[in-house]
Design an enzyme around this catalytic site. Sequence first.
Site, PDB file in Angstrom:
ATOM      1  N   LYS A 179      -4.840   5.279  14.808  1.00 15.13           N
ATOM      2  CA  LYS A 179      -4.861   4.682  13.474  1.00 15.13           C
ATOM      3  C   LYS A 179      -6.315   4.684  12.975  1.00 15.13           C
ATOM      4  CE  LYS A 179      -0.502   3.849  12.881  1.00 15.13           C
ATOM      5  NZ  LYS A 179       0.220   4.605  11.855  1.00 15.13           N
ATOM      6  N   LYS A 230       0.832  -1.199   0.000  1.00 13.86           N
ATOM      7  CA  LYS A 230       0.000   0.000   0.000  1.00 13.86           C
ATOM      8  C   LYS A 230       0.872   1.256   0.000  1.00 13.86           C
ATOM      9  CE  LYS A 230      -2.967   0.604   3.570  1.00 13.86           C
ATOM     10  NZ  LYS A 230      -2.977   1.917   4.242  1.00 13.86           N
ATOM     11  N   ARG A 289      -8.986  11.692  12.543  1.00 18.31           N
ATOM     12  CA  ARG A 289      -7.556  11.468  12.783  1.00 18.31           C
ATOM     13  C   ARG A 289      -6.761  12.766  12.832  1.00 18.31           C
ATOM     14  NH1 ARG A 289      -5.685   6.530   9.209  1.00 18.31           N
ATOM     15  NH2 ARG A 289      -3.876   6.728  10.570  1.00 18.31           N
ATOM     16  N   ARG A 339       2.911   5.968  -3.260  1.00 18.12           N
ATOM     17  CA  ARG A 339       4.051   6.786  -3.685  1.00 18.12           C
ATOM     18  C   ARG A 339       4.309   6.669  -5.177  1.00 18.12           C
ATOM     19  NH1 ARG A 339       4.212   5.541   1.629  1.00 18.12           N
ATOM     20  NH2 ARG A 339       5.463   6.784   3.094  1.00 18.12           N
ATOM     21  N   ASP A 369       1.811  -1.362  11.716  1.00 15.83           N
ATOM     22  CA  ASP A 369       0.503  -1.745  11.178  1.00 15.83           C
ATOM     23  C   ASP A 369       0.124  -3.186  11.496  1.00 15.83           C
ATOM     24  OD1 ASP A 369       0.113   0.749  10.087  1.00 15.83           O
ATOM     25  OD2 ASP A 369       1.000   0.218   8.150  1.00 15.83           O
ATOM     26  N   GLY A 429      -5.297   7.728   5.393  1.00 13.74           N
ATOM     27  CA  GLY A 429      -4.431   8.674   6.097  1.00 13.74           C
ATOM     28  C   GLY A 429      -3.179   8.979   5.295  1.00 13.74           C
TER      29      GLY A 429
HETATM   30  C1  S3P Z   1       2.491   4.687   6.259  1.00 13.45           C
HETATM   31  C2  S3P Z   1       3.061   4.984   7.461  1.00 13.45           C
HETATM   32  C3  S3P Z   1       2.540   4.504   8.739  1.00 13.45           C
HETATM   33  C4  S3P Z   1       1.551   3.377   8.564  1.00 13.45           C
HETATM   34  C5  S3P Z   1       0.573   3.629   7.446  1.00 13.45           C
HETATM   35  C6  S3P Z   1       1.292   3.846   6.138  1.00 13.45           C
HETATM   36  C7  S3P Z   1       3.109   5.231   5.042  1.00 13.45           C
HETATM   37  O1  S3P Z   1       1.880   5.565   9.388  1.00 13.45           O
HETATM   38  O2  S3P Z   1       0.852   3.140   9.750  1.00 13.45           O
HETATM   39  O3  S3P Z   1      -0.305   2.535   7.289  1.00 13.45           O
HETATM   40  O4  S3P Z   1       2.790   4.749   3.939  1.00 13.45           O
HETATM   41  O5  S3P Z   1       3.921   6.149   5.150  1.00 13.45           O
HETATM   42  P1  S3P Z   1       2.696   6.583  10.338  1.00 13.45           P
HETATM   43  O6  S3P Z   1       3.764   7.136   9.520  1.00 13.45           O
HETATM   44  O7  S3P Z   1       1.686   7.624  10.732  1.00 13.45           O
HETATM   45  O8  S3P Z   1       3.159   5.772  11.479  1.00 13.45           O
END
Ligand code: S3P
Length: 743
Positions: free
Chosen positions: A650, A329, A430, A334, A623, A402
Amino acid sequence: MSAPSVPGKLGRLVVVGLGLIGGSFAKGMREKGLFTEVVGVDLDAESRRLAVELGVVDRCETDLAAACQGAAVIQLAVPILAMEKLLAQLAGFELGDALLTDVGSAKGNVVRAARLAFSSDNPRFVPGHPIAGSEQSGVEAANAGLFRRHKVILTPLEATDPAALALIDGLWRALGADVEHMQVEHHDQVLAATSHLPHLLAFTLVDSLAKRSENLEIFRYAAGGFRDFTRIAGSDPVMWHDIFLANREAVLRTLDAFRDDLDALRDAVDAGDGHQLLGVFTRARVAREHFSKILARRAYVDAMHSNDLIFLANPGGSLSGRIRVPGDKSISHRSIMLGSLAEGTTEVEGFLEGEDALATLQAFRDMGVVIEGPHHGRVTIHGVGLNGLKPPPGPLYVGNSGTSMRLLSGLLAGQPFDTTLTGDASLSKRPMNRVAKPLREMGAIIETGPEGRPPLTIKGGQRLTGMHYEMPMASAQVKSCLLLAGLYAAGDTAVTEPAPTRDHTERMLRGFGYPVTVDGNVASVESGHKLSATHIEVPADISSAAFFLVAASIAEGSELVLEHVGINPTRTGVIDILKLMGADISLENQREVGGEPVADLRVRAAKLKGIDIPEDLVPLAIDEFPVLFVAAACAEGRTVLRGAEELRVKESDRIQVMADGLLALGVKAEPTPDGIIIEGGPIGGGEVWSHGDHRIAMSFSVASLRASAPIRIHDCANVATSFPNFLGLAAQAGIRVAEEGKA
Ligand code: S3P
């Protein structure tokens, strides 16, 4: 949906105009028995006779004044251009307490006519419009169920009596309609775009082709496309002529906008601009899919009276075989972002077709990037360069994601145009100050909702300045957000992290030829370079593989191979933690693909033991904790997690939600402010709630392997955000979980 608010039995209902809509309303009301009598009025004697014969009304009246004298409700269901005359007639009668309502397809002209007739706004008039046409017409087609699960839009005026509005609203709901209230102008504009314009186009297309000398040829060879597009040209010409005259202004506005788009498309064809054509077509196609999904979901919601997708996980089972879980993911997000900002065409393979990554993809389409696919994980991105994004037509909606919101906020802070980022109910809770605050320090102008929650409104055209930011928490999202803003900021932008977090942004920037410096725990970029298109192969997501690593570890007799999993050292905390607990996991066929290490993971069942989870592993497994808690429940002894307060913010509060679920299954789980203490032991069956959190839903599916009875898991629809085919792969590997009610 609230219960209909119709008080006891009402007096007389008068329906003026016994066509399909008026007749169906009368018949429905008569069957519901909400009125002492239902009386029909129609100029046509045959319609009056049929209405009585077919049980549409109790009786008919030829004299409008006599019918309306002492009525409780008068429903105006005549053709829209006849409304004006009818309202003028009614204004001359003594209507007492009677409520007036109508079913006209355009509201502005009816409201104007009522205003003229009554010389001011009548508080007892409730304008309405049921969206429930049909190819049939006339009272003989009257159907008491016509409005069930159809939208009815009421357009109350400022003067409208709230009690009158509530009563008319209640009548439609009693017929099963889904009632909404809207402003008159808004209604007319929306209908002009969604209904009136398409009818206009269908009528003109057929007429234009029919006029040509070779029309016979055209119609002889007109197949699917022509037939599908022109079905509505078979609608009632008189009714539609009325509607266009009644809703003139709104139709003209929407038609002019459409004409501009059509001209642009004509120019593109003329100029041989395939890029422009592809842009319009790909955007239209996804928009159409998106609408179909929304409509399908609504139908589902309507049918079930809730949106609770329940997984039923039956106890027992073991895992075997080889599977490949969907693409990573984080890397998928990205790839779209950097591919869009690159110069040239980037090809992506293994892209995760989950809702989160698709939200990012859609956001870039909304900003003018032409993106083909995804098709079986293949995406082609026609990059526009760092300064080529266009202002989106409206707010960018990123659903549950997020990552989309936080990373995009950095990138958007550096654009010349304003944007708004919104999300679903979970994302709207969030914290976003973690990105808004440092971005403001760089010169960005960002507004958040209350308490730093979404939506985010980002003002374009700001001069950003690079800075050195010490992150207060270990967050790859914050780090990536600032590095992306750094591509647009004067000078250097550096981020120090308190503990290692996933470094996909740094790796991928380099993959696109953009220099990134990493020195210990500091990553930095300077602006002024460019991204060059590349080829990206997205490995399978270790966060999705984690469910199967735990599943095969806890289910006796299991041996499973997970193919092509990304094992970036900033992501492998889950393997380290499971190994500390005694898991049997080996890495085979290790290789590097496009700058990211991958391996096949072989996992065999093992006796797990409880441990104190080393705090330095927390960000590397952030995660995977929900499913690690399931492993802990199956381990011998106690597992303690500390230093993981991030889990509380989360997609759900993962500490509380997992503790609640484990307790419901009879597992001893004690939440602490920054972690949890779990005693391994037997797992029972029962009901658990995932609170819309994909990883919670999948974790409890895994728990069933060791449960003594079925586990019903509520609120599982969001599994589609990260793992679209979870149920299919789970069943293939040996987990007995399925959508409730389906085999
Ligand atoms: C992610 C970073 C993590 C992770 C999220 C994906 C990312 O979050 O929990 O599922 O792709 O950069 P945090 O950077 O807020 O810990």
